[in-house]
Design a protein around this motif. Structure first.
Motif, PDB file in Angstrom:
ATOM      1  N   LEU A  60      34.562  44.484  32.186  1.00 28.98           N
ATOM      2  CA  LEU A  60      35.757  44.744  32.813  1.00 28.98           C
ATOM      3  C   LEU A  60      36.798  44.020  31.740  1.00 28.98           C
ATOM      4  O   LEU A  60      36.765  43.094  31.451  1.00 28.98           O
ATOM      5  N   LEU A  62      40.576  44.398  32.286  1.00 26.52           N
ATOM      6  CA  LEU A  62      41.486  44.786  33.251  1.00 26.52           C
ATOM      7  C   LEU A  62      42.713  44.239  33.096  1.00 26.52           C
ATOM      8  O   LEU A  62      42.867  43.535  32.804  1.00 26.52           O
ATOM      9  N   LEU A  75      40.565  42.677  41.522  1.00 18.93           N
ATOM     10  CA  LEU A  75      38.988  41.801  41.568  1.00 18.93           C
ATOM     11  C   LEU A  75      38.844  41.088  42.974  1.00 18.93           C
ATOM     12  O   LEU A  75      37.307  40.421  43.251  1.00 18.93           O
ATOM     13  N   THR A  84      34.431  39.822  33.206  1.00 21.13           N
ATOM     14  CA  THR A  84      35.524  40.517  33.106  1.00 21.13           C
ATOM     15  C   THR A  84      36.775  39.581  32.049  1.00 21.13           C
ATOM     16  O   THR A  84      36.964  38.702  32.337  1.00 21.13           O
ATOM     17  N   VAL A 102      37.522  35.109  34.764  1.00 20.70           N
ATOM     18  CA  VAL A 102      37.309  35.881  34.659  1.00 20.70           C
ATOM     19  C   VAL A 102      36.951  34.857  33.322  1.00 20.70           C
ATOM     20  O   VAL A 102      37.025  34.050  33.590  1.00 20.70           O
TER      21      VAL A 102
END
Length: 248
Positions: A60, A62, A75, A84, A102
């Motif tokens: 992802l 983001l 999240l 992510t 992340v």
């Protein structure tokens, strides 16, 4: 052979950003990396939730700054978010991103060199956790391997009391010792059997078989007291697995 072929497939990427130009730019960057592919794009957190429910996503990208619900808030709400990489124009969110485990953090405007570095890091993380996840999922092995320093350590998952998140590390606690693993809570949770472990809090994953008692917003495991999120308590108490174990 099947697992090997799967590992060589490009990571399926979802790009989330409320700015069309930013989405297009990220899609263009992904298109220049052979081990990445675009699974879709979303302009809001709500759109992202719906997409993730309907489509498999490996990685992802983001954006942090979005209206109504920020990337960080998103999240927090996802129980099992994909790997992510955060994107934003503001560096002050970096620490918060690491707390949410992340894979990396990209500052806008994103150069291809920096993007490629983050993509390589995400690919390495994905490859490290995939074999162990497949083994647990397909063979129900009684052990798993966790990353420590430059190698891996084999542990018996039934011996684990609980796992505690520590930014981009986890602390795995046993009855008589503990170890720190260079993995995220999300990756560890996916490797462990769902019928034995329960996420009682964003920072704690507990082996249900080792729960001694529950009192208010606390769980007691051995001589340790752990926080129990209010919205997770009812789900735990209603769990078939837990109800079958309370008479242990």
């Amino acid at each position: 052979m099947e697992n090997s072929v799967k590992s060589n497939k490009p990571l399926r990427c979802l790009v989330v950003d409320d700015e069309p130009i930013a989405r297009e730019g990220m899609v263009d960057l992904i298109g220049n990396v052979e081990f990445l592919s675009v699974a879709g794009t979303c302009a809001s957190a709500m759109e992202t939730v719906a997409f993730l429910q309907a489509n498999p996503v490996d990685l992802l990208f983001l954006d942090v700054n979005m209206p109504y619900l920020s990337g960080l808030d998103l999240l927090e709400t996802l129980e099992k978010p994909p790997l992510t990489i955060l994107t934003t124009a503001y560096s002050e969110y970096a620490l918060e991103g690491f707390r949410l485990q992340v894979a990396d953090y990209l500052l806008k405007p994103v150069t291809f060199k920096r993007f490629y570095q983050a993509a390589l890091k995400a690919q390495q993380t994905f490859r490290e956790r995939e074999p162990a996840q497949n083994a647990i999922r397909e063979n129900q092995l009684p052990y798993l391997y966790v990353k420590q320093n430059d190698g891996f350590r084999k542990i018996i998952w039934s011996d684990i009391l609980y796992v505690e998140s520590m930014e981009n590390y986890v602390k795995i606690v046993f009855a008589d010792n503990q170890l720190t693993a260079h993995q995220t809570m999300t990756s560890i949770e996916k490797m462990l059997p769902k019928d034995a472990f329960f996420r009682i809090h964003k920072s704690f994953l507990v082996n249900i078989r080792h729960i001694d008692s529950i009192s208010g917003g606390r769980i007691f495991v051995g001589n340790r007291e752990l926080p129990l999120s209010r919205h997770r308590k009812d789900e735990l108490l209603q769990s078939v697995v837990y109800r079958n174990l309370i008479g242990k």
